[in-house]
Design an enzyme around this catalytic site. Structure first.
Site, PDB file in Angstrom:
ATOM      1  N   ASP A   8      11.312  35.709  56.732  1.00 41.72           N
ATOM      2  CA  ASP A   8      11.956  35.364  58.053  1.00 41.72           C
ATOM      3  C   ASP A   8      11.370  33.793  58.646  1.00 41.72           C
ATOM      4  O   ASP A   8      11.009  33.254  57.528  1.00 41.72           O
ATOM      5  CB  ASP A   8      11.147  36.561  59.127  1.00 41.72           C
ATOM      6  CG  ASP A   8       9.572  36.261  59.034  1.00 41.72           C
ATOM      7  OD1 ASP A   8       9.075  35.108  58.328  1.00 41.72           O
ATOM      8  OD2 ASP A   8       9.185  36.952  59.943  1.00 41.72           O
ATOM      9  N   CYS A  67       7.110  38.074  55.158  1.00 43.49           N
ATOM     10  CA  CYS A  67       7.199  37.670  56.817  1.00 43.49           C
ATOM     11  C   CYS A  67       5.624  37.387  56.953  1.00 43.49           C
ATOM     12  O   CYS A  67       4.882  36.902  56.423  1.00 43.49           O
ATOM     13  CB  CYS A  67       7.831  39.034  57.340  1.00 43.49           C
ATOM     14  SG  CYS A  67       6.729  40.345  57.457  1.00 43.49           S
ATOM     15  N   THR A  69       3.310  39.309  57.917  1.00 44.49           N
ATOM     16  CA  THR A  69       2.153  40.258  57.304  1.00 44.49           C
ATOM     17  C   THR A  69       2.760  40.771  55.921  1.00 44.49           C
ATOM     18  O   THR A  69       2.146  41.466  55.288  1.00 44.49           O
ATOM     19  CB  THR A  69       2.025  41.359  58.274  1.00 44.49           C
ATOM     20  OG1 THR A  69       3.105  42.191  58.581  1.00 44.49           O
ATOM     21  CG2 THR A  69       1.258  41.078  59.582  1.00 44.49           C
ATOM     22  N   GLY A  70       4.209  40.892  55.956  1.00 41.39           N
ATOM     23  CA  GLY A  70       4.756  41.545  54.657  1.00 41.39           C
ATOM     24  C   GLY A  70       5.188  42.897  55.064  1.00 41.39           C
ATOM     25  O   GLY A  70       5.962  43.710  54.283  1.00 41.39           O
ATOM     26  N   HIS A 100       2.295  51.706  37.986  1.00 37.24           N
ATOM     27  CA  HIS A 100       2.322  53.111  38.572  1.00 37.24           C
ATOM     28  C   HIS A 100       3.583  53.602  39.264  1.00 37.24           C
ATOM     29  O   HIS A 100       3.504  54.858  39.378  1.00 37.24           O
ATOM     30  CB  HIS A 100       0.601  53.261  39.318  1.00 37.24           C
ATOM     31  CG  HIS A 100      -0.472  53.197  38.451  1.00 37.24           C
ATOM     32  ND1 HIS A 100      -1.566  53.427  39.035  1.00 37.24           N
ATOM     33  CD2 HIS A 100      -0.646  52.871  37.115  1.00 37.24           C
ATOM     34  CE1 HIS A 100      -2.710  53.499  37.909  1.00 37.24           C
ATOM     35  NE2 HIS A 100      -1.736  52.904  37.006  1.00 37.24           N
ATOM     36  N   ARG A 111       1.209  34.917  56.891  1.00 37.72           N
ATOM     37  CA  ARG A 111      -0.125  34.649  57.915  1.00 37.72           C
ATOM     38  C   ARG A 111      -1.283  35.399  57.281  1.00 37.72           C
ATOM     39  O   ARG A 111      -2.300  35.407  57.886  1.00 37.72           O
ATOM     40  CB  ARG A 111       0.272  35.093  59.158  1.00 37.72           C
ATOM     41  CG  ARG A 111       1.234  34.335  59.809  1.00 37.72           C
ATOM     42  CD  ARG A 111       1.679  34.785  61.136  1.00 37.72           C
ATOM     43  NE  ARG A 111       2.685  34.154  61.871  1.00 37.72           N
ATOM     44  CZ  ARG A 111       3.305  34.605  62.659  1.00 37.72           C
ATOM     45  NH1 ARG A 111       3.662  35.515  63.070  1.00 37.72           N
ATOM     46  NH2 ARG A 111       4.383  33.753  63.495  1.00 37.72           N
ATOM     47  N   HIS A 135       3.225  58.583  35.657  1.00 33.12           N
ATOM     48  CA  HIS A 135       3.588  57.852  36.740  1.00 33.12           C
ATOM     49  C   HIS A 135       5.045  57.953  36.848  1.00 33.12           C
ATOM     50  O   HIS A 135       5.615  57.867  37.967  1.00 33.12           O
ATOM     51  CB  HIS A 135       3.215  56.495  36.478  1.00 33.12           C
ATOM     52  CG  HIS A 135       1.977  56.212  36.195  1.00 33.12           C
ATOM     53  ND1 HIS A 135       1.029  56.405  37.327  1.00 33.12           N
ATOM     54  CD2 HIS A 135       1.116  55.773  35.050  1.00 33.12           C
ATOM     55  CE1 HIS A 135      -0.284  56.041  36.763  1.00 33.12           C
ATOM     56  NE2 HIS A 135      -0.247  55.501  35.467  1.00 33.12           N
TER      57      HIS A 135
END
Length: 151
Positions: A8, A67, A69-70, A100, A111, A135
């Site tokens: 973003d 973004c 925070t992701g 995994h 951020r 896995h």
């Protein structure tokens, strides 16, 4: 390998740093799905979906999403069938999400992490290999949940 990048408007600088890092260190082709101008607001679901769909279509191999925070951008990507996007704020989780979970997208927050830590995160993501074995059974279970709701 072709790697899709999406972000973003708050994460453009970090996206550009990571694209350059991936090109220089690995020689991978980087495909930029935006955003491009920090003065033009981009809602994170748009590039998250675009990168997810490009992986699902076989146009790119893996993705890097950023973004604030992701979290939001990874949630959007994870709505695309076949996508396993993981938010990681440190290198160990980035490594294990491939080993995994066979993750095909790494997401992070501009951020939350700085450029040098972000480079370590993507390095661990791209250097890791899926271990398969026990896995694979778990990844198959995740895929079965996805298939149940995509009918």
């Amino acid at each position: 390998m072709k790697v899709g990048f999406g972000c973003d408007h708050v994460a453009i600088d970090l996206k550009n740093i990571l694209m350059e890092h991936i090109k220089e260190k690995y020689g991978y082709e980087c495909v930029d799905f935006g955003a491009y101008d920090p003065n033009v607001k981009v809602d994170y679901p748009v590039p998250g979906q675009a990168v997810g769909e490009a992986i699902a279509a076989g146009e790119i191999d893996k993705g890097v999403l950023i973004c604030g925070t992701g979290i939001g951008i990874s949630l959007a990507a994870n709505k695309v069938p076949g996508i396993r996007a993981a938010v990681c704020s440190e290198p160990y989780s980035a490594k294990l999400t491939v080993e995994h979970n066979n993750a095909n997208i790494i997401a992070m927050g501009a951020r939350v992490v700085g450029p040098e830590l972000a480079k370590m995160i993507v390095d661990n993501f791209f250097d890791a290999k899926f271990e398969g074995g026990r896995h694979q059974r778990r990844v198959d279970l995740i895929s079965a949940i996805e298939a149940k709701y995509n009918k």
